[in-house]
Design a protein around this motif. Structure first.
Motif, mmCIF file in Angstrom:
data_model
loop_
_atom_site.group_PDB
_atom_site.id
_atom_site.type_symbol
_atom_site.label_atom_id
_atom_site.label_comp_id
_atom_site.label_asym_id
_atom_site.label_seq_id
_atom_site.Cartn_x
_atom_site.Cartn_y
_atom_site.Cartn_z
ATOM 1 N N ILE A 177 0.843 -1.200 0.000
ATOM 2 C CA ILE A 177 0.000 0.000 0.000
ATOM 3 C C ILE A 177 0.877 1.249 0.000
ATOM 4 O O ILE A 177 0.640 2.210 -0.738
ATOM 5 C CB ILE A 177 -0.948 -0.008 1.216
ATOM 6 N N ASN A 180 2.556 1.855 -3.320
ATOM 7 C CA ASN A 180 1.645 2.406 -4.329
ATOM 8 C C ASN A 180 1.408 3.900 -4.159
ATOM 9 O O ASN A 180 0.599 4.479 -4.876
ATOM 10 C CB ASN A 180 0.308 1.658 -4.290
ATOM 11 N N SER A 182 0.394 5.499 -1.253
ATOM 12 C CA SER A 182 -0.519 5.879 -0.177
ATOM 13 C C SER A 182 0.242 5.973 1.141
ATOM 14 O O SER A 182 1.352 5.450 1.270
ATOM 15 C CB SER A 182 -1.655 4.855 -0.046
ATOM 16 N N ARG A 184 1.382 4.955 4.657
ATOM 17 C CA ARG A 184 1.507 3.611 5.227
ATOM 18 C C ARG A 184 0.459 3.412 6.323
ATOM 19 O O ARG A 184 0.407 4.196 7.287
ATOM 20 C CB ARG A 184 2.894 3.390 5.814
ATOM 21 N N GLN A 217 -2.572 -5.692 -5.172
ATOM 22 C CA GLN A 217 -1.893 -4.402 -5.072
ATOM 23 C C GLN A 217 -1.149 -4.023 -6.354
ATOM 24 O O GLN A 217 -0.453 -3.005 -6.399
ATOM 25 C CB GLN A 217 -0.941 -4.401 -3.880
ATOM 26 N N ILE A 223 -6.330 -1.856 -6.329
ATOM 27 C CA ILE A 223 -5.388 -1.038 -5.540
ATOM 28 C C ILE A 223 -6.132 -0.066 -4.616
ATOM 29 O O ILE A 223 -5.847 -0.015 -3.420
ATOM 30 C CB ILE A 223 -4.410 -0.283 -6.462
ATOM 31 N N MET A 227 -7.485 -1.566 0.970
ATOM 32 C CA MET A 227 -6.598 -0.686 1.729
ATOM 33 C C MET A 227 -6.459 -1.116 3.179
ATOM 34 O O MET A 227 -5.918 -0.381 4.003
ATOM 35 C CB MET A 227 -7.119 0.762 1.673
#
Length: 283
Positions: A177, A180, A182, A184, A217, A223, A227
């Motif tokens: 995540i 990608n 975002s 953590r 992911q 994606i 989450m």
């Protein structure tokens, strides 16, 4: 939390006929598996499914079986004569309960003393305020504080319930995540519970779960929709079916690839831990 389990190793281990000729790799696996069994209170049973996490190499299990250190059982391996040298899970739990009860009694006594002291102080303040206002209703009197003892039973239970495979899945999802772009996510109790239930209650294969986290992911649709670990557990079957349709390779091949990724991840985690320890000792 004070630990109540230690893995006991005979000081003649290095010269014992069963162990003197073991390879370094098999000895390392034996030690890691022993500490895992101690930590998880399995009475010496090591499931086949966790061996990749312990960095099992080819032929190591058979080497330990041939040496008489392990016995082959359905679904895993059992340490030979474990209960002759290590405390049983029942004994450890009894000791934990005893310590927990002692802690609660101590907290109760301490909090009772604090409450009595606070009550005495409040009474003195009230008398002083009454004299100062000459009969007027006193204001701003402090309420008597009542301390609520916090039980450490939850702490014990949560630690005992932690599954290293579940924690690994949580870390893997959090890493991807973050990769990608975002923020953590925090690996909360809800995350750990969801991962543990995924493995223990839903009976999901940890290797397959690791592979599906990797797949979702990297999928443009999933994606932003996966989450958290609770959401991953909820959508597990949907993810599994879509991943199988998207990738025509055999499930065995996919799981083999995922297993190799897990082994590499565990090896990297161990290397990072060793480097951190070396830096700490050097400091």
């Amino acid at each position: 939390m004070v630990r109540v389990t230690w893995f006991k190793v005979d000081d003649g281990f290095y010269r014992n006929a069963k162990t003197a000729m073991l390879s370094d790799a098999a000895t390392a696996l034996w030690l890691r598996a022993a500490t895992w069994a101690c930590d998880q209170l399995t009475d010496g049973f090591v499931p086949e499914r966790i061996l990749p996490m312990l960095r099992r190499g080819e032929g190591m299990e058979q080497e330990l079986v041939d040496a008489g250190l392990w016995e082959r059982l359905d679904g895993g391996y059992l340490f030979h004569d474990w209960l002759d040298y290590q405390p049983s899970a029942e004994e450890v739990e009894a000791l934990r309960q005893k310590r927990s009860e002692a802690g609660r009694r101590g907290a109760k006594i301490t909090n009772s003393k604090k409450s009595a002291k606070a009550a005495a102080g409040d009474a003195a303040d009230a008398r002083q305020d009454s004299g100062n206002v000459l009969g007027k209703k006193a204001a701003n009197l402090r309420p008597v504080s009542v301390s609520v003892p916090v039980s450490n039973t939850y702490v014990l239970d949560s630690v005992a319930d932690e599954n290293p495979e579940a924690i690994s899945l949580c870390k893997h999802l959090a890493d991807l995540i973050e990769a990608n772009g975002s923020k953590r996510p925090s690996i909360s109790k809800q995350w750990k519970d969801a991962a543990r239930l995924l493995l223990d209650a839903d009976h999901r294969d940890p290797v397959e779960a690791h592979r599906l986290i990797e797949w979702c992911q990297h999928d443009p649709f999933w994606i932003p929709n996966i989450m958290s670990m609770p959401k991953f557990r909820k959508k597990y079957d949907t993810l599994r079916l879509q991943a199988e349709r998207a990738n025509p390779r055999s499930k065995a091949q996919q799981n083999q690839d995922a297993n190799e990724q897990m082994v590499r991840r565990y090896a990297q985690d161990a290397q990072n831990a060793r480097q951190a320890e070396q830096l700490r000792l050097g400091a």
